[in-house]
Design a protein around this motif. Sequence first.
Motif, PDB file in Angstrom:
ATOM      1  N   THR A  27     -30.150  46.194  -1.316  1.00 32.01           N
ATOM      2  CA  THR A  27     -29.136  45.536  -2.147  1.00 32.01           C
ATOM      3  C   THR A  27     -29.790  44.599  -3.152  1.00 32.01           C
ATOM      4  O   THR A  27     -29.373  44.518  -4.314  1.00 32.01           O
ATOM      5  CB  THR A  27     -28.138  44.775  -1.265  1.00 32.01           C
ATOM      6  OG1 THR A  27     -27.491  45.704  -0.391  1.00 32.01           O
ATOM      7  CG2 THR A  27     -27.097  44.053  -2.096  1.00 32.01           C
ATOM      8  N   TYR A  78     -26.419  37.464  -2.366  1.00 34.61           N
ATOM      9  CA  TYR A  78     -26.012  38.702  -1.702  1.00 34.61           C
ATOM     10  C   TYR A  78     -26.104  38.520  -0.192  1.00 34.61           C
ATOM     11  O   TYR A  78     -26.774  37.601   0.300  1.00 34.61           O
ATOM     12  CB  TYR A  78     -26.866  39.887  -2.157  1.00 34.61           C
ATOM     13  CG  TYR A  78     -28.314  39.829  -1.716  1.00 34.61           C
ATOM     14  CD1 TYR A  78     -28.751  40.507  -0.580  1.00 34.61           C
ATOM     15  CD2 TYR A  78     -29.268  39.109  -2.452  1.00 34.61           C
ATOM     16  CE1 TYR A  78     -30.077  40.468  -0.185  1.00 34.61           C
ATOM     17  CE2 TYR A  78     -30.595  39.072  -2.062  1.00 34.61           C
ATOM     18  CZ  TYR A  78     -30.999  39.756  -0.923  1.00 34.61           C
ATOM     19  OH  TYR A  78     -32.310  39.709  -0.533  1.00 34.61           O
ATOM     20  N   ASP A  80     -21.975  36.933  -4.156  1.00 37.87           N
ATOM     21  CA  ASP A  80     -21.700  37.696  -5.375  1.00 37.87           C
ATOM     22  C   ASP A  80     -21.720  39.202  -5.133  1.00 37.87           C
ATOM     23  O   ASP A  80     -20.947  39.945  -5.727  1.00 37.87           O
ATOM     24  CB  ASP A  80     -22.714  37.331  -6.463  1.00 37.87           C
ATOM     25  CG  ASP A  80     -22.657  35.864  -6.835  1.00 37.87           C
ATOM     26  OD1 ASP A  80     -21.547  35.352  -7.060  1.00 37.87           O
ATOM     27  OD2 ASP A  80     -23.729  35.220  -6.897  1.00 37.87           O
ATOM     28  N   TRP A  81     -22.632  39.638  -4.263  1.00 38.90           N
ATOM     29  CA  TRP A  81     -22.737  41.058  -3.905  1.00 38.90           C
ATOM     30  C   TRP A  81     -22.659  41.140  -2.377  1.00 38.90           C
ATOM     31  O   TRP A  81     -23.592  40.723  -1.689  1.00 38.90           O
ATOM     32  CB  TRP A  81     -24.045  41.669  -4.387  1.00 38.90           C
ATOM     33  CG  TRP A  81     -24.196  41.756  -5.880  1.00 38.90           C
ATOM     34  CD1 TRP A  81     -24.233  40.717  -6.773  1.00 38.90           C
ATOM     35  CD2 TRP A  81     -24.346  42.955  -6.649  1.00 38.90           C
ATOM     36  NE1 TRP A  81     -24.397  41.191  -8.045  1.00 38.90           N
ATOM     37  CE2 TRP A  81     -24.470  42.563  -8.011  1.00 38.90           C
ATOM     38  CE3 TRP A  81     -24.404  44.318  -6.342  1.00 38.90           C
ATOM     39  CZ2 TRP A  81     -24.637  43.483  -9.037  1.00 38.90           C
ATOM     40  CZ3 TRP A  81     -24.575  45.234  -7.367  1.00 38.90           C
ATOM     41  CH2 TRP A  81     -24.684  44.818  -8.689  1.00 38.90           C
ATOM     42  N   GLN A  82     -21.570  41.686  -1.860  1.00 41.93           N
ATOM     43  CA  GLN A  82     -21.367  41.723  -0.407  1.00 41.93           C
ATOM     44  C   GLN A  82     -21.661  43.119   0.143  1.00 41.93           C
ATOM     45  O   GLN A  82     -21.225  44.137  -0.408  1.00 41.93           O
ATOM     46  CB  GLN A  82     -19.941  41.328  -0.033  1.00 41.93           C
ATOM     47  CG  GLN A  82     -19.738  41.205   1.482  1.00 41.93           C
ATOM     48  CD  GLN A  82     -18.315  40.842   1.856  1.00 41.93           C
ATOM     49  OE1 GLN A  82     -17.413  40.860   1.025  1.00 41.93           O
ATOM     50  NE2 GLN A  82     -18.103  40.504   3.123  1.00 41.93           N
ATOM     51  N   GLN A 124     -19.171  44.180  -5.601  1.00 47.56           N
ATOM     52  CA  GLN A 124     -19.507  43.160  -6.596  1.00 47.56           C
ATOM     53  C   GLN A 124     -18.309  43.004  -7.527  1.00 47.56           C
ATOM     54  O   GLN A 124     -18.061  43.838  -8.398  1.00 47.56           O
ATOM     55  CB  GLN A 124     -20.744  43.574  -7.402  1.00 47.56           C
ATOM     56  CG  GLN A 124     -21.215  42.502  -8.366  1.00 47.56           C
ATOM     57  CD  GLN A 124     -21.137  42.944  -9.832  1.00 47.56           C
ATOM     58  OE1 GLN A 124     -21.113  44.123 -10.137  1.00 47.56           O
ATOM     59  NE2 GLN A 124     -21.091  41.966 -10.716  1.00 47.56           N
ATOM     60  N   HIS A 179     -29.498  45.979 -11.868  1.00 44.09           N
ATOM     61  CA  HIS A 179     -28.340  45.594 -12.693  1.00 44.09           C
ATOM     62  C   HIS A 179     -28.753  44.548 -13.732  1.00 44.09           C
ATOM     63  O   HIS A 179     -28.397  44.662 -14.918  1.00 44.09           O
ATOM     64  CB  HIS A 179     -27.234  45.049 -11.783  1.00 44.09           C
ATOM     65  CG  HIS A 179     -26.072  44.469 -12.506  1.00 44.09           C
ATOM     66  ND1 HIS A 179     -25.082  45.235 -13.086  1.00 44.09           N
ATOM     67  CD2 HIS A 179     -25.728  43.173 -12.743  1.00 44.09           C
ATOM     68  CE1 HIS A 179     -24.189  44.443 -13.653  1.00 44.09           C
ATOM     69  NE2 HIS A 179     -24.553  43.189 -13.454  1.00 44.09           N
ATOM     70  N   ILE A 193     -21.355  48.376  -1.232  1.00 42.05           N
ATOM     71  CA  ILE A 193     -21.733  47.114  -1.847  1.00 42.05           C
ATOM     72  C   ILE A 193     -20.626  46.717  -2.816  1.00 42.05           C
ATOM     73  O   ILE A 193     -20.312  47.466  -3.750  1.00 42.05           O
ATOM     74  CB  ILE A 193     -23.069  47.222  -2.598  1.00 42.05           C
ATOM     75  CG1 ILE A 193     -24.126  47.912  -1.719  1.00 42.05           C
ATOM     76  CG2 ILE A 193     -23.536  45.843  -3.041  1.00 42.05           C
ATOM     77  CD1 ILE A 193     -24.401  47.228  -0.401  1.00 42.05           C
ATOM     78  N   GLN A 231     -17.491  48.703  -6.733  1.00 40.02           N
ATOM     79  CA  GLN A 231     -17.989  49.088  -5.424  1.00 40.02           C
ATOM     80  C   GLN A 231     -19.033  50.182  -5.593  1.00 40.02           C
ATOM     81  O   GLN A 231     -18.863  51.099  -6.411  1.00 40.02           O
ATOM     82  CB  GLN A 231     -16.859  49.590  -4.514  1.00 40.02           C
ATOM     83  CG  GLN A 231     -15.852  48.524  -4.137  1.00 40.02           C
ATOM     84  CD  GLN A 231     -14.886  48.986  -3.056  1.00 40.02           C
ATOM     85  OE1 GLN A 231     -15.016  50.079  -2.516  1.00 40.02           O
ATOM     86  NE2 GLN A 231     -13.925  48.133  -2.744  1.00 40.02           N
ATOM     87  N   ILE A 242     -29.336  44.823  -7.224  1.00 36.77           N
ATOM     88  CA  ILE A 242     -28.960  43.692  -8.079  1.00 36.77           C
ATOM     89  C   ILE A 242     -29.967  43.510  -9.211  1.00 36.77           C
ATOM     90  O   ILE A 242     -29.599  43.319 -10.379  1.00 36.77           O
ATOM     91  CB  ILE A 242     -28.859  42.400  -7.244  1.00 36.77           C
ATOM     92  CG1 ILE A 242     -27.728  42.507  -6.221  1.00 36.77           C
ATOM     93  CG2 ILE A 242     -28.632  41.187  -8.149  1.00 36.77           C
ATOM     94  CD1 ILE A 242     -27.754  41.419  -5.168  1.00 36.77           C
TER      95      ILE A 242
END
Length: 465
Positions: free
Chosen positions: A292, A245, A252-254, A271, A299, A269, A275, A296
């Motif tokens: 963030t 990230y 993977d996660w911006q 992914q 998740h 965010i 979003q 993750i």
Amino acid sequence: MSPPLFTLDAILAATGGRAEDVASDAINSISIDSRELGPEALFVAIKGDRFDGHDFVDTALANGAVAALVSEGRSEGPGRIVVADALGGLRDLARAARARSRGFIVGVTGSVGKTTTKEALRLVFEAAGETHASIKSFNNHWGVPLMLARMPESAQFGVFEMGMNAPDEIRPLSQMVRPHVAVITAIAAAHLERLGSLENIARAKAEIFEGVEPGGAVVLNADHPQINILLEAAAAAGITRVVTYGFGRGVDWQITEVETAADKSFATIVQGDEQYALTLGVPGRHMLSNATAALIVAHLAGIEPQVALRALAAFGAQPGRGQRLVFGPTDKPLVVIDESYNANTASMAAALAVFSGIEAPGGRKLVVLGDMLELGADADALHAGLADAVRASGAERVHLVGRHMAALAAALPEALVASHSSTIAEAVDVIMGDLAYGDALMVKGSNGVGLSRIVTEVKAKFAQS
């Protein structure tokens, strides 16, 4: 009625110890401080840098502890559970607590953001089920086993912070915690005195991978040049589930569309095709990064994104880590940003960047900066290197505390440096005499410098004015 944290029989089985006239069969809390005892407490007499717990066993028992875990030959009398070594016994209890747990376990390390990320994870997990998390910054060779030993068998989630000052310190902690997910928040110039380079810091942090459970995952902040070292170390540890990230592309996660206000932060965010709108009750890009990581991990734990996002919306800064304090009249208060707990080059730059967006309610902007400790031979140059960030913060008066801050004083315009003191004792009166309602103040430095005293003095003076 809830089962006890440990029965006496379970403690004896885990530690191989013997009970000396222990009256209680139930232990419901564990402490290493005779002054802070929970209900039905087991006092563990560990030997620290300054104190030996064996000197306080009688005090702990008199204060209400139902038993004391002591090293062989160090303390005699009723109420003792005698083991070969008290700290070793605490580690045995930690392993026993982990072995019986069916919870989802997370380990967090990194040069900056460990405690903030741990607290964000605690909030998220508490929204989903019973959660046990490390308190304060109990993240070292005694703090981690203490926190792990305190984990109830019923906990659905566990979050443990792991720190280090040298190589080979995180490995045994991670192997004890055995996380399902390991998070590395960032690599930055901290503990250079012992580790020598950012590359070595990355390798030391990567020791956390060696305790990850089979099939587990690692979550890595990619916004630093040492990310490849971490990726290689994860592969060498046999970890195939790696999630990155950060603010840059290719992760993977911006973290995108960032907005910050005086007391809030916002970001989108991204992914894959998904979003998520992330809102925090605290300013700062670094806070968005830490949150963030928590999103993750939620998740990976199977928690619905909206549950995690709602929990994170209530997230605020912790004492000593960006907490915003307001004193005095509403039209012209003194605003204090408390960053007094710790500092390295990355966290110092981040805090100054946040302060640049804070306006003084009707006075001036001041900063108190203390030495960043354990930076080794380059300490003076690293302190001097903060000059641009200080100027960009909008600070009008700068008070500096510590030997290495002399280098920053020399790099700043003379008119900007209000004072430079060697110790906090010398600085307190000067700084307190320079504050008034309407000012905005940020306090930032390594914990060993003692800048929390400034925050304490401000509370005492301005909260009562």
